[in-house]
Design a protein around this motif. Structure first.
Motif, short mmCIF file in Angstrom:
data_model
loop_
_atom_site.label_atom_id
_atom_site.label_comp_id
_atom_site.label_asym_id
_atom_site.label_seq_id
_atom_site.Cartn_x
_atom_site.Cartn_y
_atom_site.Cartn_z
N SER A 1 5.49 -10.16 -0.43
CA SER A 1 5.48 -8.69 -0.43
C SER A 1 6.73 -8.10 -1.10
O SER A 1 6.63 -7.11 -1.85
N HIS A 2 7.89 -8.72 -0.88
CA HIS A 2 9.10 -8.11 -1.46
C HIS A 2 9.16 -8.34 -2.97
O HIS A 2 9.68 -7.49 -3.71
N ALA A 3 8.63 -9.46 -3.43
CA ALA A 3 8.53 -9.68 -4.88
C ALA A 3 7.62 -8.62 -5.51
O ALA A 3 7.90 -8.11 -6.60
N ILE A 4 6.56 -8.30 -4.80
CA ILE A 4 5.64 -7.27 -5.32
C ILE A 4 6.34 -5.91 -5.35
O ILE A 4 6.21 -5.16 -6.34
N LEU A 5 7.08 -5.59 -4.30
CA LEU A 5 7.80 -4.30 -4.29
C LEU A 5 8.77 -4.23 -5.47
O LEU A 5 8.87 -3.20 -6.15
N ARG A 6 9.49 -5.33 -5.70
CA ARG A 6 10.45 -5.33 -6.82
C ARG A 6 9.71 -5.19 -8.16
O ARG A 6 10.18 -4.50 -9.06
N HIS A 7 8.58 -5.85 -8.28
CA HIS A 7 7.78 -5.75 -9.51
C HIS A 7 7.38 -4.29 -9.75
O HIS A 7 7.49 -3.78 -10.88
N LEU A 8 6.92 -3.64 -8.70
CA LEU A 8 6.47 -2.24 -8.86
C LEU A 8 7.65 -1.33 -9.22
O LEU A 8 7.51 -0.41 -10.05
N ALA A 9 8.81 -1.60 -8.63
CA ALA A 9 9.99 -0.78 -8.95
C ALA A 9 10.41 -0.99 -10.41
O ALA A 9 10.72 -0.03 -11.13
N LEU B 1 0.84 -1.21 0.00
CA LEU B 1 0.00 0.00 0.00
C LEU B 1 0.87 1.26 0.00
O LEU B 1 0.60 2.23 -0.71
N TRP B 2 1.93 1.22 0.81
CA TRP B 2 2.84 2.37 0.90
C TRP B 2 3.54 2.59 -0.46
O TRP B 2 3.61 3.70 -0.98
N ALA B 3 4.03 1.50 -1.05
CA ALA B 3 4.73 1.62 -2.35
C ALA B 3 3.79 2.13 -3.44
O ALA B 3 4.16 3.01 -4.23
N LEU B 4 2.59 1.57 -3.49
CA LEU B 4 1.63 2.02 -4.52
C LEU B 4 1.35 3.52 -4.37
O LEU B 4 1.22 4.25 -5.36
N ALA B 5 1.27 3.98 -3.11
CA ALA B 5 1.00 5.40 -2.88
C ALA B 5 2.22 6.25 -3.27
O ALA B 5 2.07 7.29 -3.93
N GLU B 6 3.42 5.81 -2.90
CA GLU B 6 4.62 6.57 -3.27
C GLU B 6 4.74 6.68 -4.79
O GLU B 6 5.20 7.70 -5.32
N LEU B 7 4.32 5.62 -5.48
CA LEU B 7 4.43 5.60 -6.93
C LEU B 7 3.22 6.19 -7.62
O LEU B 7 3.16 6.26 -8.85
N ASP B 8 2.23 6.59 -6.83
CA ASP B 8 1.03 7.24 -7.35
C ASP B 8 0.33 6.37 -8.40
O ASP B 8 -0.10 6.84 -9.44
#
Ligand SMILES: N[C@@H](CCC(=O)N[C@@H](CS)C(=O)NCC(=O)O)C(=O)O
Length: 207
Positions: free
Chosen positions: A65-73, A16-23
């Motif tokens: 969760s960390h795989a998702i963060l890497r995917h978003l990055a 949720l935090w990453a999605l928000a930071e990435l808008d």
């Protein structure tokens, strides 16, 4: 994109935090914990482990969760550089800090008093102190964030644990000034306040 997972989970909070930071725009399905739904066919088809978070991005379902963060990055080309340092700190979060943090969280919040163990809590606090000392050493060169000066998904992966840790053990960072300064920096971000610095009362065991 569709994010599956209750917002009271620290692992979901990372996303949720990453999605928000990435808008980024996404739909949110609240499942897990008291909301149930992990055994529903629609969710079970997305992940063999039936845990949250899961992110559906088009035809792909990503869990862990960390795989998702890497995917978003990777998807956005943001918050993932330098990859080596980012990955190192994310693995550190998964292996050194989060397991003993989860253990003390269960001891203090999720288990009935008669099911708690002072020994488990003491051992886990010692492991947390050891991990925090490593984190402090890593931050001691004056960098603003874990992987360098830039805020990255490593700060999200590791930083998500600190609201609850400090709520339960307010003096946790007394001996790690670099960690305390880093945490104060990330805790000032609006999306940390919105998604991480929130109540976890729904997780408290009812005695
Ligand atoms: N290593 C996984 C852990 C996933 C996990 O354990 N999720 C917990 C919530 S933090 C879960 O789904 N628990 C069952 C539930 O919420 O009902 C990750 O980082 O995503």
């Amino acid at each position: 994109m569709i994010l599956w997972g209750r917002a009271s989970s620290v692992n979901v909070q990372k996303v949720l935090w990453a999605l928000a930071e990435l808008d980024l725009t996404y739909a949110h399905r609240t499942v897990g914990g008291k909301y149930g739904g992990l055994d529903d066919p629609a969710f079970a088809a997305l992940t063999p482990v039936r845990k949250v978070p899961v992110l559906q991005d088009g035809d792909v379902a990503i869990w862990e969760s960390h795989a998702i963060l890497r995917h978003l990055a990777r998807r956005t080309g943001r918050l993932g550089d330098p990859p080596g340092a980012v990955d190192s700190w994310m693995e550190f979060g998964s292996t050194a800090l989060q397991p003993p943090f989860i253990a003390v969280f269960w001891q203090r919040v999720r288990l009935l008093p008669q099911d708690r163990s002072a020994g488990v809590e003491a051992d886990s606090l010692a492991a947390i102190a050891s991990a925090l000392a490593m984190l402090d050493t890593g931050l001691s060169d004056g960098r603003a964030h874990l992987a360098g000066d830039a805020f990255t998904i490593a700060d999200i992966a590791v930083g998500c644990l600190f609201h609850r840790l400090l709520d339960l053990y307010p003096d946790s960072l007394a001996d790690t000034p670099h960690v305390a300064a880093w945490h104060a920096r990330i805790a000032g971000r609006p999306h940390y306040r919105a998604w991480v610095a929130v109540s976890y009362d729904e997780l408290r065991v009812q005695g």
